[in-house]
Design a protein around this motif. Structure first.
Motif, PDB file in Angstrom:
ATOM      1  N   LYS A   1       0.852  -1.192   0.000  1.00  0.00           N
ATOM      2  CA  LYS A   1       0.000   0.000   0.000  1.00  0.00           C
ATOM      3  C   LYS A   1       0.888   1.242   0.000  1.00  0.00           C
ATOM      4  N   THR A   2       0.625   2.108  -0.964  1.00  0.00           N
ATOM      5  CA  THR A   2       1.385   3.355  -1.008  1.00  0.00           C
ATOM      6  C   THR A   2       0.774   4.349  -0.034  1.00  0.00           C
ATOM      7  N   THR A   3       1.643   5.156   0.541  1.00  0.00           N
ATOM      8  CA  THR A   3       1.172   6.153   1.490  1.00  0.00           C
ATOM      9  C   THR A   3       0.554   7.318   0.732  1.00  0.00           C
ATOM     10  N   ASN A   4      -0.231   8.082   1.425  1.00  0.00           N
ATOM     11  CA  ASN A   4      -0.844   9.261   0.833  1.00  0.00           C
ATOM     12  C   ASN A   4       0.209  10.373   0.803  1.00  0.00           C
ATOM     13  N   LEU A   5       0.774  10.599  -0.342  1.00  0.00           N
ATOM     14  CA  LEU A   5       1.876  11.540  -0.474  1.00  0.00           C
ATOM     15  C   LEU A   5       1.430  12.976  -0.240  1.00  0.00           C
ATOM     16  N   ILE A   6       2.304  13.768   0.284  1.00  0.00           N
ATOM     17  CA  ILE A   6       2.217  15.206   0.568  1.00  0.00           C
ATOM     18  C   ILE A   6       0.997  15.637   1.373  1.00  0.00           C
ATOM     19  N   ARG A   7       0.430  14.796   2.143  1.00  0.00           N
ATOM     20  CA  ARG A   7      -0.731  15.196   2.933  1.00  0.00           C
ATOM     21  C   ARG A   7      -0.345  15.562   4.366  1.00  0.00           C
ATOM     22  N   SER A   8       0.937  15.646   4.627  1.00  0.00           N
ATOM     23  CA  SER A   8       1.383  15.895   5.994  1.00  0.00           C
ATOM     24  C   SER A   8       1.817  17.342   6.233  1.00  0.00           C
ATOM     25  N   PHE A   9       1.313  18.290   5.452  1.00  0.00           N
ATOM     26  CA  PHE A   9       1.693  19.685   5.648  1.00  0.00           C
ATOM     27  C   PHE A   9       0.599  20.427   6.406  1.00  0.00           C
ATOM     28  N   GLU A  10       1.003  21.501   7.037  1.00  0.00           N
ATOM     29  CA  GLU A  10       0.052  22.384   7.719  1.00  0.00           C
ATOM     30  C   GLU A  10      -0.562  23.311   6.680  1.00  0.00           C
ATOM     31  N   PRO A  11      -1.892  23.411   6.610  1.00  0.00           N
ATOM     32  CA  PRO A  11      -2.497  24.367   5.672  1.00  0.00           C
ATOM     33  C   PRO A  11      -2.007  25.783   5.975  1.00  0.00           C
ATOM     34  N   TYR A  12      -1.813  26.540   4.930  1.00  0.00           N
ATOM     35  CA  TYR A  12      -1.300  27.896   5.074  1.00  0.00           C
ATOM     36  C   TYR A  12      -2.364  28.791   5.704  1.00  0.00           C
ATOM     37  N   LYS A  13      -1.946  29.593   6.676  1.00  0.00           N
ATOM     38  CA  LYS A  13      -2.849  30.553   7.322  1.00  0.00           C
ATOM     39  C   LYS A  13      -2.470  31.958   6.850  1.00  0.00           C
ATOM     40  N   GLU A  14      -3.348  32.505   6.023  1.00  0.00           N
ATOM     41  CA  GLU A  14      -3.086  33.837   5.474  1.00  0.00           C
ATOM     42  C   GLU A  14      -3.271  34.909   6.545  1.00  0.00           C
ATOM     43  N   LYS A  15      -2.404  35.899   6.479  1.00  0.00           N
ATOM     44  CA  LYS A  15      -2.522  37.044   7.379  1.00  0.00           C
ATOM     45  C   LYS A  15      -3.291  38.144   6.650  1.00  0.00           C
ATOM     46  N   LYS A  16      -4.009  38.926   7.399  1.00  0.00           N
ATOM     47  CA  LYS A  16      -4.808  40.002   6.815  1.00  0.00           C
ATOM     48  C   LYS A  16      -3.904  40.955   6.020  1.00  0.00           C
ATOM     49  N   GLY A  17      -4.306  41.234   4.787  1.00  0.00           N
ATOM     50  CA  GLY A  17      -3.563  42.163   3.939  1.00  0.00           C
ATOM     51  C   GLY A  17      -2.295  41.579   3.330  1.00  0.00           C
ATOM     52  N   GLU A  18      -2.091  40.283   3.501  1.00  0.00           N
ATOM     53  CA  GLU A  18      -0.871  39.639   2.983  1.00  0.00           C
ATOM     54  C   GLU A  18      -0.884  39.591   1.456  1.00  0.00           C
ATOM     55  N   GLU A  19       0.265  39.839   0.876  1.00  0.00           N
ATOM     56  CA  GLU A  19       0.414  39.807  -0.578  1.00  0.00           C
ATOM     57  C   GLU A  19       0.317  38.361  -1.072  1.00  0.00           C
ATOM     58  N   TYR A  20      -0.479  38.158  -2.138  1.00  0.00           N
ATOM     59  CA  TYR A  20      -0.603  36.834  -2.747  1.00  0.00           C
ATOM     60  C   TYR A  20       0.737  36.437  -3.369  1.00  0.00           C
ATOM     61  N   MET A  21       1.173  35.265  -3.062  1.00  0.00           N
ATOM     62  CA  MET A  21       2.443  34.686  -3.504  1.00  0.00           C
ATOM     63  C   MET A  21       3.637  35.544  -3.079  1.00  0.00           C
ATOM     64  N   GLY A  22       3.502  36.121  -1.894  1.00  0.00           N
ATOM     65  CA  GLY A  22       4.627  36.802  -1.273  1.00  0.00           C
ATOM     66  C   GLY A  22       5.584  35.756  -0.708  1.00  0.00           C
ATOM     67  N   PRO A  23       6.706  36.176  -0.151  1.00  0.00           N
ATOM     68  CA  PRO A  23       7.719  35.238   0.335  1.00  0.00           C
ATOM     69  C   PRO A  23       7.206  34.123   1.248  1.00  0.00           C
ATOM     70  N   PRO A  24       6.340  34.378   2.238  1.00  0.00           N
ATOM     71  CA  PRO A  24       5.900  33.264   3.093  1.00  0.00           C
ATOM     72  C   PRO A  24       5.119  32.187   2.320  1.00  0.00           C
ATOM     73  N   GLN A  25       4.286  32.610   1.371  1.00  0.00           N
ATOM     74  CA  GLN A  25       3.524  31.643   0.578  1.00  0.00           C
ATOM     75  C   GLN A  25       4.441  30.877  -0.371  1.00  0.00           C
ATOM     76  N   VAL A  26       5.383  31.562  -0.965  1.00  0.00           N
ATOM     77  CA  VAL A  26       6.336  30.912  -1.867  1.00  0.00           C
ATOM     78  C   VAL A  26       7.128  29.842  -1.107  1.00  0.00           C
ATOM     79  N   VAL A  27       7.573  30.180   0.107  1.00  0.00           N
ATOM     80  CA  VAL A  27       8.302  29.208   0.936  1.00  0.00           C
ATOM     81  C   VAL A  27       7.407  27.999   1.234  1.00  0.00           C
TER      82      VAL A  27
END
Length: 145
Positions: A6-32
């Protein structure tokens, strides 16, 4: 015959991103965040390839019974097809990482709007927003391709 691995469920072990108010879309934190997801996914796929090679070497046997031999060949064939799809996915991940480098990630190839954080977390290699993807699927269905 051993049970199908049985293959494991790949890439499902990340924390969903929590956007900050007024944060730029695809700014450095999102890119990271997305770079980490993509690199982890790629690493997991490459490890799966290594496991397959080892499994096939360890399990390869010349069964005297034609039915056993056919079962093993079918199992190996399925594994190789899966690995081939994953190899193509690794290439797609590499292209996506290049899009991040080129500062072109997260925007629809068709209309140019933001694809969206949640869609990208669900499908990190997405290149179309949900509306353009839906239209593309409708056109594909109509053309029967």
């Amino acid at each position: 015959m051993p049970a199908q691995k049985k293959t494991t469920n790949l890439i499902r072990s990340f924390e969903p991103y929590k956007e900050k108010k007024g944060e730029e879309y695809m700014g450095p934190p999102q890119v990271v965040h997305f770079t980490k997801i993509l690199n982890t996914w790629k690493l997991e796929l490459m490890e799966e390839v290594d496991r397959t090679v080892n499994h096939m070497q360890d399990e390869a046997a010349n069964f005297p019974d034609p039915a056993d031999r056919a079962s093993q060949e079918e199992e190996f064939s399925l594994e190789l097809r899966t690995r081939d799809r994953e190899r193509k996915l690794i290439k797609k991940i590499e292209k996506t990482l290049q899009r991040i480098e080129d500062d072109d990630y997260g925007f629809c190839d068709s209309c140019g709007i933001e694809i969206g954080i949640r869609r990208l977390e669900a499908r990190p290699t997405a290149t179309l927003c949900i509306d353009c993807k839906t239209l593309a699927e409708i056109k594909e269905k109509q053309l029967g391709t």
